[in-house]
Design a protein around this motif. Structure first.
Motif, PDB file in Angstrom:
ATOM      1  N   LYS A 105       0.690  -1.064  -0.012  1.00  0.00           N
ATOM      2  CA  LYS A 105       0.028  -0.077   0.124  1.00  0.00           C
ATOM      3  C   LYS A 105       0.850   1.252   0.101  1.00  0.00           C
ATOM      4  O   LYS A 105       0.391   2.399   0.067  1.00  0.00           O
ATOM      5  N   ASP A 106       2.245   1.106  -0.041  1.00  0.00           N
ATOM      6  CA  ASP A 106       2.991   2.539   0.033  1.00  0.00           C
ATOM      7  C   ASP A 106       4.017   2.388  -1.208  1.00  0.00           C
ATOM      8  O   ASP A 106       5.057   2.689  -1.022  1.00  0.00           O
ATOM      9  N   THR A 108       5.539   4.068  -4.217  1.00  0.00           N
ATOM     10  CA  THR A 108       5.944   5.470  -4.248  1.00  0.00           C
ATOM     11  C   THR A 108       5.381   6.207  -5.416  1.00  0.00           C
ATOM     12  O   THR A 108       5.359   7.141  -5.403  1.00  0.00           O
ATOM     13  N   GLN A 278       2.091  11.977  -0.200  1.00  0.00           N
ATOM     14  CA  GLN A 278       2.095  11.246   1.184  1.00  0.00           C
ATOM     15  C   GLN A 278       0.881  10.979   1.747  1.00  0.00           C
ATOM     16  O   GLN A 278       0.369  10.174   2.121  1.00  0.00           O
ATOM     17  N   GLU A 279      -0.346  12.105   1.098  1.00  0.00           N
ATOM     18  CA  GLU A 279      -1.588  11.687   1.645  1.00  0.00           C
ATOM     19  C   GLU A 279      -2.247  10.689   0.826  1.00  0.00           C
ATOM     20  O   GLU A 279      -3.215  10.144   1.572  1.00  0.00           O
ATOM     21  N   THR A 280      -1.902  10.839  -0.502  1.00  0.00           N
ATOM     22  CA  THR A 280      -2.578   9.605  -1.144  1.00  0.00           C
ATOM     23  C   THR A 280      -2.013   8.160  -0.559  1.00  0.00           C
ATOM     24  O   THR A 280      -2.887   7.179  -0.351  1.00  0.00           O
ATOM     25  N   ILE A 281      -0.944   7.901  -0.443  1.00  0.00           N
ATOM     26  CA  ILE A 281      -0.322   6.876   0.368  1.00  0.00           C
ATOM     27  C   ILE A 281      -1.020   6.470   1.760  1.00  0.00           C
ATOM     28  O   ILE A 281      -1.284   5.377   1.911  1.00  0.00           O
ATOM     29  N   GLU A 282      -1.028   7.498   2.467  1.00  0.00           N
ATOM     30  CA  GLU A 282      -1.759   7.356   3.725  1.00  0.00           C
ATOM     31  C   GLU A 282      -3.339   6.864   3.607  1.00  0.00           C
ATOM     32  O   GLU A 282      -3.899   6.221   4.496  1.00  0.00           O
ATOM     33  N   LYS A 283      -3.886   7.610   2.586  1.00  0.00           N
ATOM     34  CA  LYS A 283      -5.243   7.100   2.176  1.00  0.00           C
ATOM     35  C   LYS A 283      -5.462   5.446   1.957  1.00  0.00           C
ATOM     36  O   LYS A 283      -6.167   4.969   2.443  1.00  0.00           O
ATOM     37  N   GLN A 285      -3.384   3.413   2.779  1.00  0.00           N
ATOM     38  CA  GLN A 285      -3.128   2.512   4.164  1.00  0.00           C
ATOM     39  C   GLN A 285      -4.330   2.557   5.084  1.00  0.00           C
ATOM     40  O   GLN A 285      -4.510   1.623   5.837  1.00  0.00           O
ATOM     41  N   SER A 286      -5.091   3.771   5.240  1.00  0.00           N
ATOM     42  CA  SER A 286      -6.168   3.717   6.232  1.00  0.00           C
ATOM     43  C   SER A 286      -7.422   3.405   5.707  1.00  0.00           C
ATOM     44  O   SER A 286      -8.178   3.275   6.717  1.00  0.00           O
ATOM     45  N   TYR A 291      -8.688   1.354  -1.209  1.00  0.00           N
ATOM     46  CA  TYR A 291      -7.409   0.809  -1.785  1.00  0.00           C
ATOM     47  C   TYR A 291      -8.002  -0.480  -2.738  1.00  0.00           C
ATOM     48  O   TYR A 291      -7.658  -0.520  -3.781  1.00  0.00           O
TER      49      TYR A 291
END
Length: 623
Positions: A105-106, A108, A278-283, A285-286, A291
């Motif tokens: 999920k991360d 880059t 970074q905001e998209t990666i966090e979305k 993941q959360s 996802y």
């Protein structure tokens, strides 16, 4: 002990009913329940995505087995360990280019770089505890089928010590891949050049291209990716191409405009280099629902690419017009560049590649396009077929790989060495996975696999399930060996051959620029020397997955174990082995492992999911 368990004990009741079924026969009922397994040894070649998928799939579906994976490199990763040139990345979206069972999920970048994919594969290998099954720096150098013993005899070389040793396998699985046996250009005088000679698949870490005059040979995926990385700091850059190629516009833009992923793509943030914020990666993941939606919508887009290559269809015509428009714009409308670089053959005849910054780099003043073949290498550089000599400090060969499918080592089956066989005839396989005359031998991405259809991760998952199912059939049904019949392979090849003219893959590639450097005829790594399409599947990705759903037992030839269930000891020949065989010996003593295993549910067939799987209550589409 239950009545069933008591009756299932060896010799508990067998003597009264164990009579030969044929007059004078030697057959005896095997004193074991249906579903019993025999111990088998599996050897696999290659610890890339296919090898790792195989290890996991075997773990989930087999018992009573051992596996060793021989990997020639110092670590796992295959193609993504070997190819580390500047700009090297996958041209399939990151979230499609991963194991479905190990989603990341991360990521880059929308299109992952080689280093990140390699790290992902190493992480999966470590966290899944696979390294114990893998021997790195080991290379299989010979495989020979032993008919008498029903197994593969192998010679393996330890690449650290140089020593060779013998091994054996009941089943041999070749996952060595198609795009990792790199090759130099086939031109005269390769050793004559006195400057720095580099292949993209063996990029030297110490090479500094700043201020140098460089020649980049080739405009396949590697050439398209490496050139814009070299251009800004190079003093001068010659780009030598024999054949134009289709360079795709950014897929994100196209999918936003006309794909099914448009809505979900509008919810992510990317910079100019297509890095995720970074905001998209966090979305990712959360929010597991978002996802999953993102991954599935991208997968739909990847699956929908097949209609583009159907030459007489409306999708081909529309897409070709749009890509021509895009390439013309990126080349600044320069008529000379457009004439040299925009193909006159159908979209997809050569591998279509997204080229971030490539076309723009070709318009820079320090880049010179040479649409020509190469006559020879000379001490100072390259002599073109036109007679012009290019004096350069370094030559970068983005000249690809050996994609002939001819094995790198002798594989000797019932019909001799497969190397010699495929040198004489067009390589052909059964559904890309197996070869007639090679018992208990399977491949990942063999001839006519869907190598150009999308993520090899997903492909390898389906192939691993198919191979594992065939191995389990042998392990539990008293089958000593199996191989596809010659008739089945020939029929499949006939279908492939009849289908391919519908596609751009089989279209001729012309050279109409008059430079004398065109490829002529049908030059493409998709094809064998005789022009037949050997690298691609005759259908879509979904078509391939569907095809592998069911094992067509009628297409295979079987050799059975004797009724005792074990292979013969050394020295026992065909006559002894055949004595007492019966294809139904695996039915055993009348009981099933499903009722004898305390951990199993002996009334599984009443469960709702089992009923739906069998189609007993499957909803029907109302027309």
């Amino acid at each position: 002990m239950t009545p069933v368990e008591l009756m299932a004990q060896p010799n508990g009741h067998a003597e009264a009913i164990n009579k030969p079924p044929r007059p004078g026969g030697t057959y005896t009922v095997r004193e074991q329940p249906l579903g019993s397994t025999r111990h088998i040894r599996i050897v696999a070649i290659g610890a890339g995505a296919s090898g790792l998928n195989l290890i996991r799939t075997l773990r989930l579906n087999l018992t009573d087995y051992e596996i060793t994976v021989y990997e020639k490199n110092a670590d796992v990763g295959g193609t993504w360990l070997e190819n580390r040139y500047p700009g090297c990345r996958c041209d399939v979206p990151s979230h499609s280019y991963q194991f479905s069972w190990r989603q990341k999920k991360d990521w880059t970048n929308f299109f992952s770089a080689a280093e990140e994919i390699g790290e992902y594969l190493c992480q999966v290998c470590d966290e899944e505890g696979m390294r114990g099954s893998i021997k790195t720096l080991h290379q299989v150098v010979l495989a020979r089928w032993n008919e008498e013993h029903g197994r593969w005899e192998l010679i393996v070389r330890n690449l650290e010590s140089g020593e060779e040793f013998n091994d054996h396998a009941d089943f041999l699985v070749n996952g060595s891949g198609i795009l990792n046996d790199w090759k130099w250009p086939d031109v005269e005088g390769l050793d004559a050049y006195q400057g720095r000679l580099i292949h993209t698949a063996r990029w030297p870490k110490d090479f500094d291209h700043t201020g140098k005059t460089i020649a980049v040979i080739g405009n396949g995926s590697s050439g398209i990716q490496v050139l814009p990385e070299l251009q800004p700091a190079a003093e001068k850059l010659y780009h030598i191409v024999r054949t134009p190629t289709w360079v795709l516009p950014p897929r994100i833009q196209a999918w936003k405009l006309m794909g099914q992923a448009g809505e979900v793509l509008s919810k992510i943030q990317l910079d100019a280099q297509e890095n995720f914020s970074q905001e998209t990666i966090e979305k990712f993941q959360s929010d597991p629902d978002f996802y999953r939606e993102f991954v599935k919508k991208l997968e739909v887009e990847v699956n929908n690419a097949f209609p583009v290559v159907l030459t007489n269809g409306p999708v081909q015509a529309f897409a070709r017009a749009k890509v021509t428009e895009y390439m013309t714009a990126m080349l600044g409308g320069n008529e000379e560049l457009c004439r040299a670089l925009i193909p006159d053959f159908p979209l997809g005849t050569r591998r279509m590649t997204p080229g971030h910054g490539y076309l723009q780099a070709l318009t820079k003043p320090n880049v010179v396009i040479k649409r020509s073949g190469i006559r020879r290498f000379v001490p100072e550089g390259i002599e073109l077929e036109t007679g012009e000599v290019l004096r350069v400090d370094a030559i970068v060969c983005a000249t690809g790989f050996n994609t002939s499918f001819i094995p790198r080592f002798p594989i000797i089956g019932r019909d001799g060495n497969l190397q010699e066989r495929w040198k004489k005839e067009t390589p052909k396989a059964y559904m890309s996975c197996a070869v007639d005359g090679l018992p208990n031998y399977f491949m990942f991405l063999g001839p006519n696999a869907p190598i150009g259809h999308g993520s090899v991760f997903t492909l390898s998952e389906h192939i691993a399930k198919y191979i594992t199912g065939a191995i389990r059939k042998c392990q539990t049904e008293g089958i000593r060996s199996l191989a596809p019949s010659r008739g089945a392979v020939d029929d499949y090849f006939e279908h492939v051959t009849a289908f391919m003219p519908r596609t751009a893959w089989a279209a001729p590639i012309s050279s109409s620029d008059g430079s004398g450097g065109g490829s002529g005829g049908s030059r493409s790594w998709f094809r064998s020397d005789d022009g037949r399409v050997t690298a691609l599947h005759p259908g879509s990705r979904i078509h391939f997955f569907h095809m592998l759903e069911r094992f067509r037992g009628e297409d295979w030839e079987y050799d059975y174990l004797p009724s005792g269930g074990e292979c013969e000891s050394e020295g026992e020949g065909e006559e002894r082995r055949r004595k007492g065989w019966n294809r139904f010996a695996y039915l055993g003593n009348g009981f099933s492992t499903k009722e004898l295993d305390p951990a199993s549910d002996s009334t599984w067939y009443l469960d709702e999911d089992a009923i739906v799987r069998r189609g007993w209550n499957k909803p029907r589409k109302v027309v």
